[in-house]
Design a protein around this motif. Structure first.
Motif, PDB file in Angstrom:
ATOM      1  N   PHE A 368       0.839  -1.197   0.000  1.00 28.05           N
ATOM      2  CA  PHE A 368       0.000   0.000   0.000  1.00 28.05           C
ATOM      3  C   PHE A 368       0.876   1.251   0.000  1.00 28.05           C
ATOM      4  O   PHE A 368       1.801   1.357   0.810  1.00 28.05           O
ATOM      5  N   TYR A 369       0.547   2.178  -0.875  1.00 23.48           N
ATOM      6  CA  TYR A 369       1.264   3.457  -0.941  1.00 23.48           C
ATOM      7  C   TYR A 369       0.441   4.517  -0.216  1.00 23.48           C
ATOM      8  O   TYR A 369      -0.784   4.564  -0.358  1.00 23.48           O
ATOM      9  N   PRO A 370       1.081   5.385   0.560  1.00 20.88           N
ATOM     10  CA  PRO A 370       0.329   6.335   1.388  1.00 20.88           C
ATOM     11  C   PRO A 370      -0.443   7.355   0.567  1.00 20.88           C
ATOM     12  O   PRO A 370       0.036   7.843  -0.453  1.00 20.88           O
ATOM     13  N   SER A 371      -1.643   7.662   1.056  1.00 23.58           N
ATOM     14  CA  SER A 371      -2.495   8.674   0.418  1.00 23.58           C
ATOM     15  C   SER A 371      -2.491   9.965   1.231  1.00 23.58           C
ATOM     16  O   SER A 371      -3.514  10.628   1.380  1.00 23.58           O
ATOM     17  N   TYR A 372      -1.347  10.306   1.748  1.00 26.47           N
ATOM     18  CA  TYR A 372      -1.218  11.574   2.480  1.00 26.47           C
ATOM     19  C   TYR A 372       0.208  12.073   2.331  1.00 26.47           C
ATOM     20  O   TYR A 372       1.124  11.311   1.997  1.00 26.47           O
ATOM     21  N   ASP A 373       0.394  13.367   2.566  1.00 28.38           N
ATOM     22  CA  ASP A 373       1.718  14.002   2.497  1.00 28.38           C
ATOM     23  C   ASP A 373       2.415  13.798   1.157  1.00 28.38           C
ATOM     24  O   ASP A 373       3.631  13.575   1.099  1.00 28.38           O
ATOM     25  N   TYR A 374       1.644  13.876   0.075  1.00 25.71           N
ATOM     26  CA  TYR A 374       2.260  13.739  -1.249  1.00 25.71           C
ATOM     27  C   TYR A 374       3.383  14.764  -1.424  1.00 25.71           C
ATOM     28  O   TYR A 374       3.305  15.904  -0.968  1.00 25.71           O
ATOM     29  N   LEU A 375       4.454  14.340  -2.088  1.00 29.95           N
ATOM     30  CA  LEU A 375       5.606  15.174  -2.441  1.00 29.95           C
ATOM     31  C   LEU A 375       6.441  15.603  -1.236  1.00 29.95           C
ATOM     32  O   LEU A 375       7.356  16.415  -1.376  1.00 29.95           O
ATOM     33  N   SER A 376       6.154  15.058  -0.064  1.00 28.66           N
ATOM     34  CA  SER A 376       7.013  15.365   1.080  1.00 28.66           C
ATOM     35  C   SER A 376       8.276  14.513   1.002  1.00 28.66           C
ATOM     36  O   SER A 376       8.448  13.703   0.087  1.00 28.66           O
ATOM     37  N   LYS A 377       9.179  14.695   1.943  1.00 30.35           N
ATOM     38  CA  LYS A 377      10.486  14.055   1.847  1.00 30.35           C
ATOM     39  C   LYS A 377      10.426  12.561   2.122  1.00 30.35           C
ATOM     40  O   LYS A 377      10.888  11.740   1.321  1.00 30.35           O
ATOM     41  N   LYS A 378       9.874  12.186   3.275  1.00 32.15           N
ATOM     42  CA  LYS A 378       9.871  10.784   3.680  1.00 32.15           C
ATOM     43  C   LYS A 378       8.458  10.214   3.635  1.00 32.15           C
ATOM     44  O   LYS A 378       7.481  10.941   3.469  1.00 32.15           O
ATOM     45  N   GLY A 379       8.369   8.898   3.817  1.00 29.86           N
ATOM     46  CA  GLY A 379       7.052   8.269   3.840  1.00 29.86           C
ATOM     47  C   GLY A 379       7.124   6.838   4.329  1.00 29.86           C
ATOM     48  O   GLY A 379       8.211   6.240   4.415  1.00 29.86           O
ATOM     49  N   ILE A 380       5.956   6.298   4.664  1.00 27.98           N
ATOM     50  CA  ILE A 380       5.843   4.911   5.106  1.00 27.98           C
ATOM     51  C   ILE A 380       4.965   4.151   4.124  1.00 27.98           C
ATOM     52  O   ILE A 380       3.827   4.543   3.857  1.00 27.98           O
ATOM     53  N   LEU A 381       5.505   3.065   3.583  1.00 26.57           N
ATOM     54  CA  LEU A 381       4.731   2.106   2.807  1.00 26.57           C
ATOM     55  C   LEU A 381       4.219   1.025   3.738  1.00 26.57           C
ATOM     56  O   LEU A 381       4.887   0.662   4.719  1.00 26.57           O
ATOM     57  N   ILE A 382       3.059   0.470   3.432  1.00 26.86           N
ATOM     58  CA  ILE A 382       2.678  -0.803   4.035  1.00 26.86           C
ATOM     59  C   ILE A 382       3.319  -1.865   3.159  1.00 26.86           C
ATOM     60  O   ILE A 382       2.885  -2.121   2.038  1.00 26.86           O
ATOM     61  N   GLY A 383       4.398  -2.451   3.662  1.00 28.46           N
ATOM     62  CA  GLY A 383       5.246  -3.332   2.859  1.00 28.46           C
ATOM     63  C   GLY A 383       4.643  -4.680   2.563  1.00 28.46           C
ATOM     64  O   GLY A 383       5.031  -5.338   1.593  1.00 28.46           O
ATOM     65  N   TYR A 384       3.709  -5.120   3.384  1.00 27.10           N
ATOM     66  CA  TYR A 384       2.866  -6.267   3.052  1.00 27.10           C
ATOM     67  C   TYR A 384       1.549  -6.136   3.800  1.00 27.10           C
ATOM     68  O   TYR A 384       1.468  -5.541   4.871  1.00 27.10           O
ATOM     69  N   TYR A 385       0.521  -6.640   3.206  1.00 28.85           N
ATOM     70  CA  TYR A 385      -0.780  -6.785   3.844  1.00 28.85           C
ATOM     71  C   TYR A 385      -1.285  -8.127   3.367  1.00 28.85           C
ATOM     72  O   TYR A 385      -1.760  -8.269   2.242  1.00 28.85           O
ATOM     73  N   ASN A 386      -1.111  -9.131   4.201  1.00 22.82           N
ATOM     74  CA  ASN A 386      -1.403 -10.498   3.787  1.00 22.82           C
ATOM     75  C   ASN A 386      -2.482 -11.137   4.657  1.00 22.82           C
ATOM     76  O   ASN A 386      -2.872 -10.603   5.694  1.00 22.82           O
ATOM     77  N   PHE A 387      -2.940 -12.296   4.217  1.00 20.67           N
ATOM     78  CA  PHE A 387      -4.084 -12.937   4.843  1.00 20.67           C
ATOM     79  C   PHE A 387      -3.883 -14.449   4.885  1.00 20.67           C
ATOM     80  O   PHE A 387      -3.093 -15.019   4.136  1.00 20.67           O
ATOM     81  N   ASN A 388      -4.625 -15.071   5.786  1.00 24.46           N
ATOM     82  CA  ASN A 388      -4.771 -16.525   5.837  1.00 24.46           C
ATOM     83  C   ASN A 388      -3.424 -17.241   5.914  1.00 24.46           C
ATOM     84  O   ASN A 388      -2.607 -16.904   6.753  1.00 24.46           O
ATOM     85  N   GLU A 389      -3.161 -18.195   5.048  1.00 25.48           N
ATOM     86  CA  GLU A 389      -1.964 -19.027   5.208  1.00 25.48           C
ATOM     87  C   GLU A 389      -0.676 -18.220   5.087  1.00 25.48           C
ATOM     88  O   GLU A 389       0.283 -18.449   5.830  1.00 25.48           O
ATOM     89  N   LYS A 390      -0.642 -17.265   4.172  1.00 24.57           N
ATOM     90  CA  LYS A 390       0.560 -16.440   4.033  1.00 24.57           C
ATOM     91  C   LYS A 390       0.781 -15.612   5.294  1.00 24.57           C
ATOM     92  O   LYS A 390       1.913 -15.483   5.779  1.00 24.57           O
ATOM     93  N   ALA A 391      -0.295 -15.052   5.826  1.00 21.66           N
ATOM     94  CA  ALA A 391      -0.180 -14.265   7.053  1.00 21.66           C
ATOM     95  C   ALA A 391       0.213 -15.155   8.228  1.00 21.66           C
ATOM     96  O   ALA A 391       0.967 -14.734   9.114  1.00 21.66           O
ATOM     97  N   LYS A 392      -0.290 -16.358   8.245  1.00 28.59           N
ATOM     98  CA  LYS A 392       0.051 -17.298   9.322  1.00 28.59           C
ATOM     99  C   LYS A 392       1.537 -17.618   9.304  1.00 28.59           C
ATOM    100  O   LYS A 392       2.201 -17.632  10.348  1.00 28.59           O
TER     101      LYS A 392
END
Length: 507
Positions: A368-392
């Motif tokens: 997931f790419y952040p939908s806030y602070d566009y064009l600012s210097k730093k940012g946080i990605l959601i590097g994974y969002y997984n479910f079920n067996e992969k999340a387990k």
């Protein structure tokens, strides 16, 4: 009539119940959204509410991780986020659908500002690990969407031409369908799919002698053989009712909604209060809990229990047998997220991605790419969002190992990870104390046989939460359930028939 005061206005989410609570004591278990919304509405009616929350914070799964946020998973040490000030990621819910009117209603009533959340972005990627010619390559979502749409409409148009469609249509009807297919798929005059600007450019158009350069479409067989039409990529957001634009988010993090409730309810909140026993009594309820001081008993007239069922199943109680079975039988899913802080927003600067989701078939599942602070210097990605067996599987890893996995798999798509990554924090909800799961997941059997048992009070105990709606995983589920329980409890207490608004659409 409204102007003359002869008719009351009826906002979409008015909740004007008749009668007063007359100081009846309500004990609410859990300071998540369902618990706090219940207390908020009951307090308006004159009830005396106490909220017991096992965590050191309110919000439950509605939680935005920021600098200083503490996280506790079973069999792991407590970790503290050290993200830069102002940066955050939503570990729980991150999106508000425009059709979830009750969630938006509370944002408005409580003064929580919202902003557009960019859920659908054709500039994001599909990435399939495998052995196909397109495998292990990042491909823009717009290329896959338009190429597949083009080939499918081409095949259907040809079927129409050959009269092979098993449908009683006139010649004129068939022609109209063919015309629609040509427009929908971007077919040429010969009803063939060829590349167009829909799928983007190799060289962007510009001034002077720069008309732009198009690439050839991907071959349908290659798309299929490379796994890009596998179930991992079926979740096309614009087709899913709740994910259709426009979507919103709370400015500064979704937990701003929880914090707005908390401000209204502070005097009745008891944090770090872990419930150990829930008992119906002859004339009310008795709750046992422990805090940093010791063990306490609290008596009341009614209880509203919003504790997630995997946690509730391990708390001593005297529930009826059908309620106990329901608590044990309804499952929650495994799910997890990791927030990755980078010193440069390379996804915007290098790849022109502003919000949206990249889909993969590996352990990451989604970025997931952040939908806030566009064009600012730093940012946080959601590097994974997984479910079920992969999340387990990922949940069994240490925090350091999860970070390593997210970086290793993520840099296959974004090689910039190596030079720009700074820090992380991960959450596996099925491992998280006091949650033990992401959200309720029903089978046809549990929806039919277990779900109804929790919709009714068990003696003087009521149950509420997203798990008691058809809006599982959504904040709206918590709010809808809270209102339903408040209305039922208040109707019982005032011993008169009450009418209250019910939604005919998801909210």
């Amino acid at each position: 009539m409204l102007a003359l005061g002869l008719l009351k206005s009826a906002p979409a989410h008015a909740f004007n119940l008749e009668g007063k609570g007359k100081g009846k004591k309500i004990i609410i278990l859990g300071a998540g959204l369902a618990g706090m919304a219940s207390a908020y509405e009951l307090t308006k009616l004159g009830y005396d509410c106490t909220i017991l929350e096992a965590r050191e914070r309110t919000g439950g799964r509605c939680w935005s991780i920021k600098n200083g946020s503490r996280h506790n998973e079973v069999n792991k040490q407590t970790v503290t986020a050290n993200f830069d000030e102002g940066l955050y990621f939503n570990a729980g819910p991150s999106r508000i659908p425009h059709n979830h009117e009750l969630t938006l209603h509370y944002c408005k009533e409580l003064g929580v500002p919202i902003q557009v959340y960019n859920n659908v972005n054709e500039s994001t990627y599909y990435f399939a690990e495998g052995k196909g010619s397109l495998s292990n390559k990042k491909i823009r979502a717009r290329e896959i969407h338009n190429d597949v749409r083009g080939y499918m409409t081409e095949m259907l148009a040809k079927t129409m031409d050959n009269g092979e469609l098993d449908s009683p249509l006139t010649k004129e009807d068939s022609q109209k369908i063919v015309e629609y297919l040509m427009a929908e798929g971007g077919l040429d005059a010969d009803k063939l799919y060829k590349a167009s600007a829909r799928r983007g450019y190799i060289e962007a158009p510009g001034a002077g002698d720069k008309p732009g350069k198009l690439s050839d479409p991907l071959k349908l067989a290659e798309i299929i053989q490379s796994g890009l039409l596998d179930p991992d990529f079926y979740n096309v957001a614009e087709y899913t009712y709740e994910l259709q634009m426009t979507m919103f988010q709370a400015v500064g993090g979704m937990d701003k909604i929880a914090q707005a409730f908390e401000k209204k309810l502070t005097p009745m909140l008891k944090l770090n209060a872990e419930v150990s026993n829930i008992q119906n009594t002859a004339d009310g309820v008795k709750i046992t809990y422990k805090d940093k001081v010791g063990t306490h008993e609290l008596s009341g007239d009614f209880c509203i229990c919003t504790i997630p069922l995997p946690v509730l199943s391990n708390i001593k109680n005297n529930f009826s047998s059908n309620v106990s079975r329901a608590v044990d039988y309804i499952n929650y899913n495994e799910t997890g997220k990791i927030g990755l802080q980078f010193n440069r927003r390379f996804w915007e600067e290098d790849e022109h991605i502003y919000g949206g989701i990249t889909h993969t078939n590996n352990e990451l599942t989604q970025i997931f790419y952040p939908s806030y602070d566009y064009l600012s210097k730093k940012g946080i990605l959601i590097g994974y969002y997984n479910f079920n067996e992969k999340a387990k599987q990922v949940g069994e890893l240490s925090y350091a190992e999860r970070e390593q996995l997210a970086l290793y798999k993520g840099k296959l798509i974004h090689p910039q990870y190596d030079k720009t990554f700074e820090k992380s924090l991960s959450v596996s909800w099925h491992k998280t104390k006091y949650s033990m799961g992401g959200w309720a997941v029903y089978t046809s059997e549990t929806r039919k046989n277990a779900y109804p048992a929790l919709l009714k009070p068990d003696g003087n105990i009521y149950f509420a939460g997203e798990h008691l709606t058809y809006l599982n995983a959504w904040m709206a589920g918590a709010f809808e359930s809270a209102r339903s329980v408040v209305a039922d409890l208040h109707s019982r207490n005032t011993e008169s028939r009450q009418t209250y608004p019910t939604q005919t659409t998801k909210g």
